[in-house]
Design an enzyme around this catalytic site. Structure first.
Site, PDB file in Angstrom:
ATOM      1  N   GLU A  65      39.502  42.891  28.826  1.00  8.38           N
ATOM      2  CA  GLU A  65      38.798  43.484  29.957  1.00  8.38           C
ATOM      3  C   GLU A  65      37.806  44.520  29.452  1.00  8.38           C
ATOM      4  OE1 GLU A  65      41.082  43.387  33.812  1.00  8.38           O
ATOM      5  OE2 GLU A  65      42.255  44.742  32.605  1.00  8.38           O
ATOM      6  N   GLU A  91      42.077  51.870  32.678  1.00 15.10           N
ATOM      7  CA  GLU A  91      42.196  53.153  33.394  1.00 15.10           C
ATOM      8  C   GLU A  91      43.262  54.051  32.767  1.00 15.10           C
ATOM      9  OE1 GLU A  91      42.611  51.213  37.158  1.00 15.10           O
ATOM     10  OE2 GLU A  91      40.523  50.565  37.001  1.00 15.10           O
ATOM     11  N   HIS A 148      46.065  49.300  30.258  1.00 14.81           N
ATOM     12  CA  HIS A 148      44.909  49.012  31.127  1.00 14.81           C
ATOM     13  C   HIS A 148      43.816  50.043  30.858  1.00 14.81           C
ATOM     14  CE1 HIS A 148      42.441  48.876  34.767  1.00 14.81           C
ATOM     15  NE2 HIS A 148      42.789  47.601  34.820  1.00 14.81           N
ATOM     16  N   LYS A 156      46.433  48.200  41.396  1.00 19.88           N
ATOM     17  CA  LYS A 156      46.085  49.608  41.074  1.00 19.88           C
ATOM     18  C   LYS A 156      46.798  50.572  42.032  1.00 19.88           C
ATOM     19  CE  LYS A 156      41.865  47.997  39.036  1.00 19.88           C
ATOM     20  NZ  LYS A 156      40.535  48.260  38.537  1.00 19.88           N
ATOM     21  N   SER A 195      35.629  42.343  37.085  1.00 23.70           N
ATOM     22  CA  SER A 195      34.724  41.823  38.115  1.00 23.70           C
ATOM     23  C   SER A 195      34.742  40.301  38.236  1.00 23.70           C
ATOM     24  CB  SER A 195      33.293  42.329  37.897  1.00 23.70           C
ATOM     25  OG  SER A 195      33.243  43.729  38.051  1.00 23.70           O
ATOM     26  N   ASN A 235      46.334  43.021  39.552  1.00 31.80           N
ATOM     27  CA  ASN A 235      46.927  44.356  39.514  1.00 31.80           C
ATOM     28  C   ASN A 235      46.339  45.062  40.723  1.00 31.80           C
ATOM     29  OD1 ASN A 235      47.090  47.180  38.908  1.00 31.80           O
ATOM     30  ND2 ASN A 235      45.367  47.006  37.477  1.00 31.80           N
ATOM     31  N   GLY A 275      35.889  47.201  37.852  1.00 32.07           N
ATOM     32  CA  GLY A 275      35.800  48.075  39.024  1.00 32.07           C
ATOM     33  C   GLY A 275      34.481  48.018  39.768  1.00 32.07           C
TER      34      GLY A 275
HETATM   35  P1  PGA Z   1      38.156  44.280  39.006  1.00 29.55           P
HETATM   36  O1  PGA Z   1      39.408  44.910  38.259  1.00 29.55           O
HETATM   37  O2  PGA Z   1      38.364  42.779  39.060  1.00 29.55           O
HETATM   38  O3  PGA Z   1      38.187  44.900  40.367  1.00 29.55           O
HETATM   39  O4  PGA Z   1      36.937  44.624  38.223  1.00 29.55           O
HETATM   40  C1  PGA Z   1      39.893  44.339  37.080  1.00 29.55           C
HETATM   41  C2  PGA Z   1      40.965  45.187  36.474  1.00 29.55           C
HETATM   42  O5  PGA Z   1      40.942  46.413  36.598  1.00 29.55           O
HETATM   43  O6  PGA Z   1      41.868  44.638  35.831  1.00 29.55           O
END
Ligand code: PGA
Length: 266
Positions: free
Chosen positions: A168, A98, A96, A10, A215, A8, A174
């Protein structure tokens, strides 16, 4: 079960940046058998039309980062599943972290979105995960079970064939995230699988792909994909450069195909 790998992007990448990223990814994945590996990319809304053009005749599925829960209506600012299908979208990310924790979405909203995606032939990628605080209070399993039981309440066993779930943990996502250990991720995937068994029965539940996200990077991907109950990886930052994502795909595919018969015993 296939291997599932996706990203994704973002609120990053313009139309031009997304198209050049996707062109490189498409060229680098043409030799991948889509019956063996399902690869998807979820860029921002404004890029979808052009992204779909770039992805024609390739092996990458296009996804959207969110969706309204009705086909049409007085929902300013929302995007209908019909509009998404019109631009070639096949996957839709729902819930998600966020969206839930920065934009205030609730389990009830995710339930309506899952239902709407299914009745319109889209593949919902339902994202779930506990916060740091919930983890510290020992509530992780309850949180995951609650998120699943509300969002999937109306889904039939037959419809579950269309689902994808991404686990997640919020604390893992993030720039400030800390990746979950392989052991922890596998333990939570087992809780998710058990909950899906309660909802759909074992035969159907075993076929729902469970992806780990948060991550994921070149250091931890190989170990994570060998863990029990992890059918794929949902990657953010480490996949936003096409060359890096292609390298990750190659390494993960290699480890995955070798380890199908010899998963890590934790
Ligand atoms: P990240 O993001 O791999 O940068 O931690 C994962 C996500 O938001 O799905």
């Amino acid at each position: 079960m296939k291997l599932y790998l996706g990203t994704n992007t973002k609120m990053y990448k313009t139309i031009a940046q997304t198209c050049s990223y996707l062109r490189e990814l498409k060229d680098g994945t043409l030799n991948i058998d889509s019956d063996e590996v399902e690869i998807f990319v979820i860029p921002s809304f404004t890029t979808l039309f052009s992204a779909n053009m770039v992805l024609q005749d390739g092996n990458i599925l296009l996804g959207a980062q969110n969706m309204g829960w009705e086909e049409e209506g007085q929902f300013s600012g929302e995007i209908s599943p019909l509009m998404l299908r019109e631009v070639g979208v096949r996957y839709v990310m729902i819930g998600h972290s966020e969206r839930r924790h920065v934009l205030g979405e609730t389990d009830e909203m995710e339930r309506k979105r899952v239902n709407c995606a299914l009745r319109n032939g889209l593949t919902p990628l339902l994202c779930i995960g506990e916060t740091d605080e919930e983890k510290a209070l020992g509530l992780s399993n309850e949180v995951l079970r609650k998120q699943l039981k509300i969002a999937l309440h109306d889904v039939s066993p037959e419809e579950s064939k269309q689902l994808r779930i991404a686990y997640e943990p919020v604390w893992a996502i993030g720039v400030n995230g800390k990746p979950a250990s392989c052991e922890y991720a596998a333990e939570k995937h087992a809780v998710i699988r058990e909950t899906l068994c309660e909802l759909f029965g074992t035969d159907y539940a075993e076929k729902v792909p469970l992806l780990y996200g948060g991550s994921v990077n070149a250091e931890n991907a190989e170990r994570l994909i060998r863990a029990p109950q992890i059918d794929g990886l949902f990657i953010g930052r480490s996949a936003w450069n096409a060359g890096n994502f292609l390298k990750l795909i190659e390494v993960i595919r290699d480890v995955w195909s070798k380890s199908r018969s010899e998963r890590i015993v934790l």
